[in-house]
Design a protein around this motif. Sequence first.
Motif, short mmCIF file in Angstrom:
data_model
loop_
_atom_site.label_atom_id
_atom_site.label_comp_id
_atom_site.label_asym_id
_atom_site.label_seq_id
_atom_site.Cartn_x
_atom_site.Cartn_y
_atom_site.Cartn_z
N GLN A 74 32.05 30.46 33.47
CA GLN A 74 30.70 30.50 33.93
C GLN A 74 30.21 29.36 34.76
OE1 GLN A 74 31.79 32.35 31.15
NE2 GLN A 74 30.68 34.15 30.83
N PHE A 82 39.61 38.97 43.44
CA PHE A 82 40.80 39.35 42.70
C PHE A 82 41.44 40.29 43.71
CE2 PHE A 82 38.10 38.07 39.46
CZ PHE A 82 38.70 37.88 38.14
N ALA B 121 36.04 38.99 36.18
CA ALA B 121 35.09 38.73 37.60
C ALA B 121 33.71 38.32 37.24
CB ALA B 121 35.30 39.87 38.46
N ALA B 122 33.03 39.17 36.27
CA ALA B 122 31.97 38.67 36.01
C ALA B 122 31.51 37.30 35.22
CB ALA B 122 31.31 39.92 34.65
N ARG B 123 32.67 36.86 34.62
CA ARG B 123 32.84 35.66 34.10
C ARG B 123 32.79 34.46 35.21
NH1 ARG B 123 36.55 36.91 29.42
NH2 ARG B 123 35.07 37.95 27.85
N THR B 124 33.64 34.70 36.31
CA THR B 124 33.54 33.86 37.06
C THR B 124 32.43 33.84 37.83
OG1 THR B 124 34.41 35.29 38.64
CG2 THR B 124 36.11 34.08 37.52
N LEU B 125 31.75 34.77 37.95
CA LEU B 125 30.34 34.99 38.73
C LEU B 125 29.29 34.22 37.95
CD1 LEU B 125 30.69 38.72 40.13
CD2 LEU B 125 30.47 36.51 41.61
N GLY B 126 29.58 33.64 36.82
CA GLY B 126 28.54 32.89 36.05
C GLY B 126 27.70 33.91 35.02
N MET B 127 28.10 35.21 34.78
CA MET B 127 27.27 36.00 34.11
C MET B 127 27.73 35.63 32.53
SD MET B 127 27.80 39.84 35.74
CE MET B 127 26.71 40.64 34.66
N SER B 128 26.51 35.78 31.78
CA SER B 128 26.60 35.27 30.23
C SER B 128 27.52 36.47 29.57
CB SER B 128 25.41 34.93 29.86
OG SER B 128 24.74 36.08 29.89
N GLU B 129 27.99 35.93 28.47
CA GLU B 129 28.72 37.03 27.77
C GLU B 129 27.86 38.42 27.39
OE1 GLU B 129 31.90 37.27 27.29
OE2 GLU B 129 32.30 35.29 28.41
N ILE B 132 27.25 40.29 30.32
CA ILE B 132 28.39 40.99 30.81
C ILE B 132 28.18 42.57 29.66
CG2 ILE B 132 30.96 41.04 30.55
CD1 ILE B 132 30.80 38.23 31.48
#
Lengths: 351, 223
Positions: A74, A82, B121-129, B132
């Motif tokens: 993050q 991807f 993908a969500a993680r690389t987009l900076g979304m918190s756990e 997500i």
Amino acid sequence: MGLEVDIRKKVNGFKLDINFKNEGSHLGIFGASGSGKSMTLKCIAGITEPDEGRILLNDRILFDSEMKINVKPQERNVGYLFQNYALFPHLNVEENIKISLNKKNEDTKTKLKEIIELFKLESLEKKYPRQLSGGQQQRVALARAIIKNPDILILDEPFSALDSYLKERLEVELFELLKTYNKQMVMVTHNREEVYKFCDYMTVIDEGKVILAGSTKDVFANPKYFNVSKLLGYNNISKLQYLTHDTLIATKWGISYKTDTYLENDISFIALKDNDILINNSPYSSGEIVVQVTVVDIIETINHFDLLVKNVSYSQGEAISLKVDKNNFKKLDFKENIFLHIEKKALVYLK
Amino acid sequence: MEISPILISLRTASVATFFTFIFGIFAAKLVLDIKSERIKAILDTIFTIPLVLPPTVIGFLLLLVFGVKRPIGRFLLEFMGIRIVFSWQATVLAAFVIAFPLMYRTAMGAFEQIDENLIMAARTLGMSESSIFFRIMLPLASPGILGGAILSFARSLGEFGATAMIAGNIENKTRTLPLAIYSEVAAGNMKQASYYVAVVLAISFIVILLMNYFGRKPIVKDK
């Protein structure tokens, strides 16, 4: 500045041991499938953790096993495209793109509008991923990755999920788009055309190891290793031996020639560059190696002819394959003797 | 026909389902996030075991924990004035424990079906756990989770053995439909029992219908 990777990781008997520095703006990681390319990318993005080593991006430490630093994905500010695009299927195009943005921020709207225009997604904002073509999905995924202005953009086999007839046009479109986006990029691919067109610097990975790195043009011109030249599409490779102190022989084809260049000890193969071989009916040489050949097979393709030819004076040898464009093919007289003209610059020495 | 068993059953099943829903999802997410395979296996076994135990065994274990002479039961009674055993709350407790594994396992299955790339993908987009979980995982797992909730509701409604042991069979208080049917048959009132049976059949029919409806909707996966 740039990207520096030096990592090791063991997974189910596979050993990844990667070490490279990006010295260009567009880096290509090239290798066959299963060579560890994607895993390397995932380590850079932080979605997989290496066992040891370090990763630096623009002098910022992303991972360092000795200092026990492992920045969360993050917080790495890495844009990741991807292979299957990984669009959220329950969200529409607009929601997908803006999911990483702060809702309360005033800029969000203008930014979203900007990026939707840039990626030509204006009429698709309310559509869901499954309603989009492969190319459209790719643009949405890219818009989503770019909107947060990442420090580096990672592309994992960006065209492998597309139909081949769409591919060429989309490649041109994507490359144009990315040119306007002036950031560091890393692309993983097993397609040599893509690497050549897109990357100014490349590393070749085989079985989890970097075997060659350098500017793309240099690597293609001089692949140095037998297995790299195979990956890069060299079709004609033979064992090479000294016949006398100044005469070499490519044993597979029975072609021998005098040389004045000194060869390193561990050179044991020779490859031929397609572009610097000519075929015609003339036996005369102006410095190049001339070999009389017989044509064993002709295959007509859309744009050229594929010819298999054999050295006349070495019939037990193997054939050399070459592409002949259709105009040159017409000029060939098959009732006459046929000669191969191999220029010195066509010869590539390999370890 | 006495209507109170129907009301008690519906109330018990609804409240129990509310709790299984929340705790089942929470437990599934918890187990999913555990990295150690061994701890994962142990927790998974604990959460699943009520599914294979006879309900009377669960009733027995619940009595061991909540009986007024037991530490926890005594604590609840003396300090909080709550008496679990033979109360209506006991029917909820029994139904909860029995139905929990169904919710837990279906939620787990639904989470596991989500394409891993979406989470990465969500993680690389900076979304918190947590973001997500609520914005990506829950919506994508929702068909499976709804199916699990319906299944838990149906199971809660049919709970007999554990309920009888810890809540008893008190008219107008803990006598649920299955207990009412048992009591009527035991008293020889076959006609009374058949009314209740018809009600249970009707509810079950609707529940399965609903489940098929939600179950047939495929979990949307990335193309």
